[in-house]
Design a protein around this motif. Structure first.
Motif, PDB file in Angstrom:
ATOM      1  N   ARG A 315      16.533 -62.522 138.648  1.00  0.00           N
ATOM      2  CA  ARG A 315      16.567 -61.640 139.821  1.00  0.00           C
ATOM      3  C   ARG A 315      16.878 -62.425 141.086  1.00  0.00           C
ATOM      4  O   ARG A 315      17.676 -61.991 141.918  1.00  0.00           O
ATOM      5  CB  ARG A 315      15.231 -60.903 139.953  1.00  0.00           C
ATOM      6  N   CYS A 316      16.273 -63.593 141.246  1.00  0.00           N
ATOM      7  CA  CYS A 316      16.526 -64.401 142.444  1.00  0.00           C
ATOM      8  C   CYS A 316      17.956 -64.929 142.456  1.00  0.00           C
ATOM      9  O   CYS A 316      18.581 -65.025 143.516  1.00  0.00           O
ATOM     10  CB  CYS A 316      15.525 -65.551 142.510  1.00  0.00           C
ATOM     11  N   ARG A 317      18.475 -65.266 141.277  1.00  0.00           N
ATOM     12  CA  ARG A 317      19.868 -65.706 141.191  1.00  0.00           C
ATOM     13  C   ARG A 317      20.796 -64.579 141.615  1.00  0.00           C
ATOM     14  O   ARG A 317      21.782 -64.787 142.329  1.00  0.00           O
ATOM     15  CB  ARG A 317      20.158 -66.161 139.760  1.00  0.00           C
ATOM     16  N   LYS A 318      20.503 -63.361 141.174  1.00  0.00           N
ATOM     17  CA  LYS A 318      21.304 -62.199 141.560  1.00  0.00           C
ATOM     18  C   LYS A 318      21.282 -61.999 143.080  1.00  0.00           C
ATOM     19  O   LYS A 318      22.292 -61.653 143.700  1.00  0.00           O
ATOM     20  CB  LYS A 318      20.753 -60.959 140.853  1.00  0.00           C
ATOM     21  N   MET A 319      20.107 -62.200 143.695  1.00  0.00           N
ATOM     22  CA  MET A 319      19.960 -61.990 145.140  1.00  0.00           C
ATOM     23  C   MET A 319      20.363 -63.225 145.943  1.00  0.00           C
ATOM     24  O   MET A 319      20.373 -63.183 147.172  1.00  0.00           O
ATOM     25  CB  MET A 319      18.508 -61.623 145.460  1.00  0.00           C
ATOM     26  N   GLN A 320      20.645 -64.328 145.230  1.00  0.00           N
ATOM     27  CA  GLN A 320      21.031 -65.597 145.855  1.00  0.00           C
ATOM     28  C   GLN A 320      19.929 -66.111 146.789  1.00  0.00           C
ATOM     29  O   GLN A 320      20.184 -66.533 147.921  1.00  0.00           O
ATOM     30  CB  GLN A 320      22.355 -65.448 146.604  1.00  0.00           C
ATOM     31  N   ILE A 321      18.691 -66.046 146.281  1.00  0.00           N
ATOM     32  CA  ILE A 321      17.540 -66.597 146.994  1.00  0.00           C
ATOM     33  C   ILE A 321      16.985 -67.748 146.161  1.00  0.00           C
ATOM     34  O   ILE A 321      16.747 -67.584 144.959  1.00  0.00           O
ATOM     35  CB  ILE A 321      16.428 -65.556 147.196  1.00  0.00           C
ATOM     36  N   PRO A 322      16.743 -68.908 146.752  1.00  0.00           N
ATOM     37  CA  PRO A 322      16.094 -69.999 146.012  1.00  0.00           C
ATOM     38  C   PRO A 322      14.708 -69.560 145.548  1.00  0.00           C
ATOM     39  O   PRO A 322      14.040 -68.746 146.203  1.00  0.00           O
ATOM     40  CB  PRO A 322      15.995 -71.131 147.044  1.00  0.00           C
ATOM     41  N   VAL A 323      14.255 -70.079 144.413  1.00  0.00           N
ATOM     42  CA  VAL A 323      12.963 -69.689 143.867  1.00  0.00           C
ATOM     43  C   VAL A 323      12.197 -70.922 143.418  1.00  0.00           C
ATOM     44  O   VAL A 323      12.776 -71.858 142.864  1.00  0.00           O
ATOM     45  CB  VAL A 323      13.125 -68.686 142.696  1.00  0.00           C
ATOM     46  N   VAL A 324      10.890 -70.912 143.684  1.00  0.00           N
ATOM     47  CA  VAL A 324       9.974 -71.933 143.184  1.00  0.00           C
ATOM     48  C   VAL A 324       8.989 -71.205 142.293  1.00  0.00           C
ATOM     49  O   VAL A 324       8.249 -70.335 142.752  1.00  0.00           O
ATOM     50  CB  VAL A 324       9.248 -72.665 144.332  1.00  0.00           C
ATOM     51  N   GLN A 325       8.961 -71.549 140.993  1.00  0.00           N
ATOM     52  CA  GLN A 325       8.164 -70.818 140.013  1.00  0.00           C
ATOM     53  C   GLN A 325       7.003 -71.650 139.481  1.00  0.00           C
ATOM     54  O   GLN A 325       6.964 -72.864 139.630  1.00  0.00           O
ATOM     55  CB  GLN A 325       9.034 -70.411 138.815  1.00  0.00           C
ATOM     56  N   GLY A 326       6.078 -70.940 138.838  1.00  0.00           N
ATOM     57  CA  GLY A 326       4.988 -71.600 138.139  1.00  0.00           C
ATOM     58  C   GLY A 326       4.004 -72.303 139.043  1.00  0.00           C
ATOM     59  O   GLY A 326       3.420 -73.324 138.658  1.00  0.00           O
ATOM     60  N   VAL A 327       3.791 -71.760 140.242  1.00  0.00           N
ATOM     61  CA  VAL A 327       2.913 -72.402 141.228  1.00  0.00           C
ATOM     62  C   VAL A 327       1.605 -71.627 141.304  1.00  0.00           C
ATOM     63  O   VAL A 327       1.560 -70.497 141.796  1.00  0.00           O
ATOM     64  CB  VAL A 327       3.579 -72.449 142.616  1.00  0.00           C
ATOM     65  N   TRP A 328       0.521 -72.213 140.823  1.00  0.00           N
ATOM     66  CA  TRP A 328      -0.788 -71.575 140.913  1.00  0.00           C
ATOM     67  C   TRP A 328      -1.400 -71.800 142.287  1.00  0.00           C
ATOM     68  O   TRP A 328      -2.037 -70.913 142.847  1.00  0.00           O
ATOM     69  CB  TRP A 328      -1.716 -72.106 139.822  1.00  0.00           C
ATOM     70  N   ASP A 329      -1.213 -72.977 142.844  1.00  0.00           N
ATOM     71  CA  ASP A 329      -1.752 -73.288 144.166  1.00  0.00           C
ATOM     72  C   ASP A 329      -0.652 -73.093 145.202  1.00  0.00           C
ATOM     73  O   ASP A 329      -0.003 -74.044 145.643  1.00  0.00           O
ATOM     74  CB  ASP A 329      -2.279 -74.721 144.197  1.00  0.00           C
TER      75      ASP A 329
END
Length: 406
Positions: A315-329
Motif C-alpha cells: 500500500r505504501c509503495r502504491k502511495m509512494q510513501i516511505p514506510v518503517v515497519q515492525g516497530v514496537w517502540d
C-alpha cells in the motif's frame, strides 16, 4: 477570607432531538458536556460542580470529568418544553433537603455553548459579588442585527410597522447604524444568579448586569451545521478557550514532516485473512489522491507501523510513501525518523489512532487522532479529525494542510 460557596449547575437532559445524544457525543475530542464541566472546575471561584440530568450515561460521563451527580432529575423535568427554572428549583431544593447545602451564588453553564474564554466564569461571579443590589449576571455579545431596523407586519392590512421607536429619531429604520442605540444579544455561555431569586420564581430577577463576551466565542449548538462550525473554532481558530484536557497545540505554521500510523489511520483497522493466511485491508482512494497532491507540493510523509506485513509495504509503495515497519517502540524510533528526514520536532505532525501512538504525541509539534481512535488517543491528541481511519481521515488532514499552503 471566608471563601464564598458558588455552585455551578449544568443542565443536561438525555432526550435531545436536533442532535441525538449530543451531551455525550464527542465534540473536538471530548463529550460536549465536558467543556462546561471544565469551565466550572477550572474556575477559581466555583466551589462545587453538579450536573442535573435524567440520563444514566450522561451522569457517568459527567462523573468521569469531575462533576457530581447526586441525583437523577425526574422525568417530568426532562421534557422538550421544560424550562430552566423548575430544573434549578429542583436542584436547590434537593441539595437543601438532603444535605442542608445552600450556596451563595448559582452559576448556570449550558453545554450547548462550549466555546468559552478561560476567565469568563470568574469574571461573571466577581461582577455579582461586587454588586449586592444585582440579582443576576448574564453573558451578552453585541447584537449582529439591530432591532431598530426590524419590523412587524399587521395581520389585518399587511402593512409594515416598526418594531421599535427611538425618542428624538423619527425614522430609526432609515438611520445609520452608528447613531442607533447599541443593543446586545444574550448568549448561553453563562448566567450567575442569587439562589433566592430562583426560589422566588425567576432565573434572572429584575436587576441584571452584563458580562461581555467576545463575539468570536458566540456558539449555540442546535443543529449539525452548528456542531461542525463550532468544532472548527476549537481546532483551527486559535481562540483561547476552556478545554477539558491538556492544552491544545495548533498545527505548525510550517510543516516539515507528517508521520502516519498505518492500521486504523490509512485503513479502517479491519483485516481479511484467507485460508492461506494472506491478509487484505480496506483503504480509501481519496487518501491516495491527497497524498499525491501534497507530495508534489514538497511535503515529506512517512508511515511508521508496528506491523511487518507485505500489505503495508504494498500500500505504501502504491502511495509512494516511505514506510518503517515492525516497530514496537514507536516513540523510540520517531526521533531517528525525524532526523533522517531533517524535520524539526516542532514542525512535525503525527497521526495515530491507538494507545501505542500516544507516546509519540509529545515528541512532535502537533498530534492528530482519527475520529474513531481509542479514547486514550483522542484525549491525548491536539486535533481529532471528523472522519474515521480508512474513511478519508488522512485526506481531511491533507486538505487542511493544502488550504494553509495556498
Amino acid at each position: 477570607m471566608v471563601k464564598r460557596e458558588v455552585l455551578a449547575i449544568i443542565p443536561a437532559r438525555g432526550g435531545s432531538k436536533g442532535i441525538p445524544r449530543k451531551n455525550v457525543r464527542l465534540f473536538a475530542g471530548h463529550p460536549l458536556i465536558a467543556y462546561s464541566i471544565a469551565a466550572a472546575r477550572q474556575s477559581e471561584l466555583v466551589t462545587r460542580v453538579i450536573v442535573s440530568t435524567d440520563d444514566e450515561e450522561i451522569a457517568r460521563v459527567a462523573r468521569d470529568y469531575g462533576a457530581e451527580t447526586p441525583f437523577l432529575r425526574p422525568a417530568e423535568l426532562a421534557q422538550d418544553q421544560t424550562l430552566d427554572l423548575p430544573v434549578f428549583q429542583h436542584a436547590l431544593r434537593w441539595l437543601e433537603e438532603q444535605e442542608g447545602y445552600q450556596p451563595e451564588l448559582v452559576v448556570q453553564l449550558r453545554p450547548t455553548s462550549p466555546v468559552r474564554p478561560p476567565a469568563l466564569v470568574d469574571e461573571a461571579v466577581q461582577i455579582l459579588l461586587a454588586h449586592p443590589e444585582a440579582h443576576s449576571v448574564r453573558g451578552v455579545v453585541p447584537a449582529g442585527q439591530n432591532p431598530h431596523k426590524m419590523w412587524r407586519i399587521d395581520p389585518q392590512n399587511g402593512q409594515m410597522i416598526p418594531l421599535l421607536q427611538v425618542p428624538g429619531l423619527e425614522e430609526p429604520y432609515n438611520a445609520p447604524r452608528q447613531v442607533l442605540p447599541p443593543v446586545y444579544w444574550q448568549t448561553g455561555h453563562i448566567d450567575v444568579i442569587r439562589p433566592e431569586v430562583i426560589r422566588k420564581g425567576s432565573m434572572s430577577g429584575q436587576v441584571i448586569l452584563p458580562v461581555m463576551v467576545d463575539p468570536a466565542y458566540t456558539v449555540d449548538i442546535d443543529t449539525p451545521r452548528d456542531w461542525a462550525r463550532s468544532e472548527w473554532l476549537v481546532w483551527y481558530s486559535e481562540l483561547e478557550i476552556v478545554y477539558p484536557g491538556h492544552r491544545r497545540r495548533p498545527l505548525p505554521e510550517k510543516v516539515d514532516l507528517v508521520v502516519f500510523d498505518f492500521d486504523g489511520v490509512l485503513t479502517d483497522n479491519r483485516v481479511w485473512v484467507d485460508e492461506e493466511g494472506h491478509e487484505m485491508v480496506a483503504a480509501n482512494r481519496s487518501d491516495s489522491l491527497g497524498v499525491a497532491y501534497l507530495r508534489r507540493s514538497g511535503l515529506k510523509m512517512v508511515v511508521l507501523s508496528t506491523e511487518t506485513n507485505p500489505v503495508v509495504a504494498a500500500r505504501c509503495r502504491k502511495m509512494q510513501i516511505p514506510v518503517v515497519q515492525g516497530v514496537w517502540d514507536k516513540a523510540g524510533e520517531l526521533p531517528r525518523i525525524m532526523a533522517e528526514f531533517n524535520a524539526a520536532p516542532e514542525r512535525t505532525i503525527y497521526v495515530g489512532n491507538d494507545v501505542n501512538d500516544v507516546p509519540c504525541f509529545s515528541l512532535v509539534g502537533c498530534a492528530v487522532a482519527v475520529a474513531d481512535a481509542q479514547p486514550a488517543a483522542r484525549r491525548a491528541a491536539d486535533i481529532v479529525l471528523s472522519r474515521n481511519g480508512g474513511h478519508g481521515a488522512v485526506r481531511e488532514l491533507l486538505d487542511i494542510l493544502m488550504q494553509r499552503m495556498k
